[in-house]
Enzyme design. Structure first.
Site, short mmCIF file in Angstrom:
data_model
loop_
_atom_site.label_atom_id
_atom_site.label_comp_id
_atom_site.label_asym_id
_atom_site.label_seq_id
_atom_site.Cartn_x
_atom_site.Cartn_y
_atom_site.Cartn_z
N ASN A 39 -22.75 20.50 -35.14
CA ASN A 39 -21.47 20.28 -35.84
C ASN A 39 -20.29 20.69 -34.96
O ASN A 39 -19.22 20.09 -35.05
CB ASN A 39 -21.45 21.05 -37.16
CG ASN A 39 -21.99 20.21 -38.32
OD1 ASN A 39 -21.55 19.10 -38.54
ND2 ASN A 39 -22.95 20.76 -39.03
N ARG A 77 -21.97 46.06 -39.58
CA ARG A 77 -21.34 44.75 -39.74
C ARG A 77 -19.83 44.87 -39.54
O ARG A 77 -19.21 43.97 -38.97
CB ARG A 77 -21.65 44.20 -41.13
CG ARG A 77 -23.11 43.82 -41.33
CD ARG A 77 -23.41 43.58 -42.79
NE ARG A 77 -22.64 42.47 -43.35
CZ ARG A 77 -22.54 42.24 -44.66
NH1 ARG A 77 -23.13 43.04 -45.53
NH2 ARG A 77 -21.84 41.21 -45.10
N ASN A 128 -16.39 26.17 -44.08
CA ASN A 128 -17.81 26.10 -43.78
C ASN A 128 -18.35 24.76 -44.26
O ASN A 128 -17.79 24.16 -45.18
CB ASN A 128 -18.56 27.24 -44.50
CG ASN A 128 -20.05 27.23 -44.21
OD1 ASN A 128 -20.47 27.17 -43.05
ND2 ASN A 128 -20.86 27.28 -45.24
N HIS A 182 -21.84 22.99 -45.81
CA HIS A 182 -23.10 23.37 -46.46
C HIS A 182 -23.89 22.10 -46.79
O HIS A 182 -23.31 21.13 -47.28
CB HIS A 182 -22.81 24.16 -47.74
CG HIS A 182 -24.05 24.59 -48.46
ND1 HIS A 182 -24.84 25.62 -48.01
CD2 HIS A 182 -24.64 24.12 -49.59
CE1 HIS A 182 -25.87 25.78 -48.83
NE2 HIS A 182 -25.77 24.89 -49.79
#
Length: 214
Positions: A15, A66, A108, A110
């Site tokens: 992508n 994180r 994003n 999906h």
């Protein structure tokens, strides 16, 4: 105004390539200014370098938390004056801090027609449940996984004897068409996030955000 965009990857970046190719066209309102990966061995890094795009590696394994990882990543994004982020196979769950910092500026893609089939193994689940129409969705990223407001979708029919692999291949073709389209929409201001909704500019044609089954 041309927007500076970072693409975040963890793997081969198919992508990412579709975004790079689209952004190279004259008049496209976004520039892929950075490709960033959390994995040093991500195949997409070499593809980005071959296209003359700056790359960065922020290895999550080298950061104890994180939060530390995302702080380091955010610093690099700021150094490159990034305005929008496209997640393209970025296999890290982001904290609320990072998502909220980039609210309305991070999207994003999906592999399902959200809100159906959030999470993983979407093609397998579609086949198991006998769904006739599958697809992909580009959405703004919010703290809840795969729950962000929808920018654009593409639909693909499920045909007899489909396998996970054959269905995934047809969905991927649509992803490569849809993601650049959605990036164009947010970059030129024809789609923007206001609160919990996507607002489209006056005169926007809904056909621009929905690809019919093919």
């Amino acid at each position: 105004m041309t927007r500076r965009v970072a693409v975040l990857i963890s793997g081969r970046g198919s992508n990412m390539v579709s975004l790079i190719e689209a952004a190279a066209a004259p008049g496209f309102p976004a520039e892929i200014a950075l490709v960033l990966s959390n994995r040093p061995d991500a195949g997409g890094l070499e593809r980005a370098k071959a296209a003359g795009i700056a790359t960065a590696i922020i290895d999550h394994k080298e950061h104890p938390t994180r939060e530390d990882f995302e702080q380091a990543m955010d610093a690099v994004l700021e150094q490159h004056n990034i305005e929008f982020i496209c997640l393209a196979g970025f296999m890290r769950v982001l904290t609320d801090w990072f998502v909220e910092r980039w609210a309305g500026r991070m999207i994003n893609i999906h592999p399902s027609l959200l809100p159906l089939f959030r999470g993983v193994h979407t093609h397998r689940r579609v086949l198991e449940e006998g769904v006739l129409i599958h697809g992909c969705t580009v959405h703004f990223v919010v703290p809840e996984l795969d729950a962000g407001p929808i920018i654009a979708q593409a639909a693909v029919p499920v045909i007899p004897n489909d396998t996970e692999e054959s269905l995934a291949a047809r969905i991927l073709v649509q992803e490569h068409l849809l993601y650049p389209q959605a990036l164009r929409m947010i970059s030129d201001g024809s789609a923007r996030l206001e609160g919990s909704r996507v607002v489209f500019s006056k005169g926007w044609n809904s056909e621009g955000a929905l690809r019919s089954p093919s």
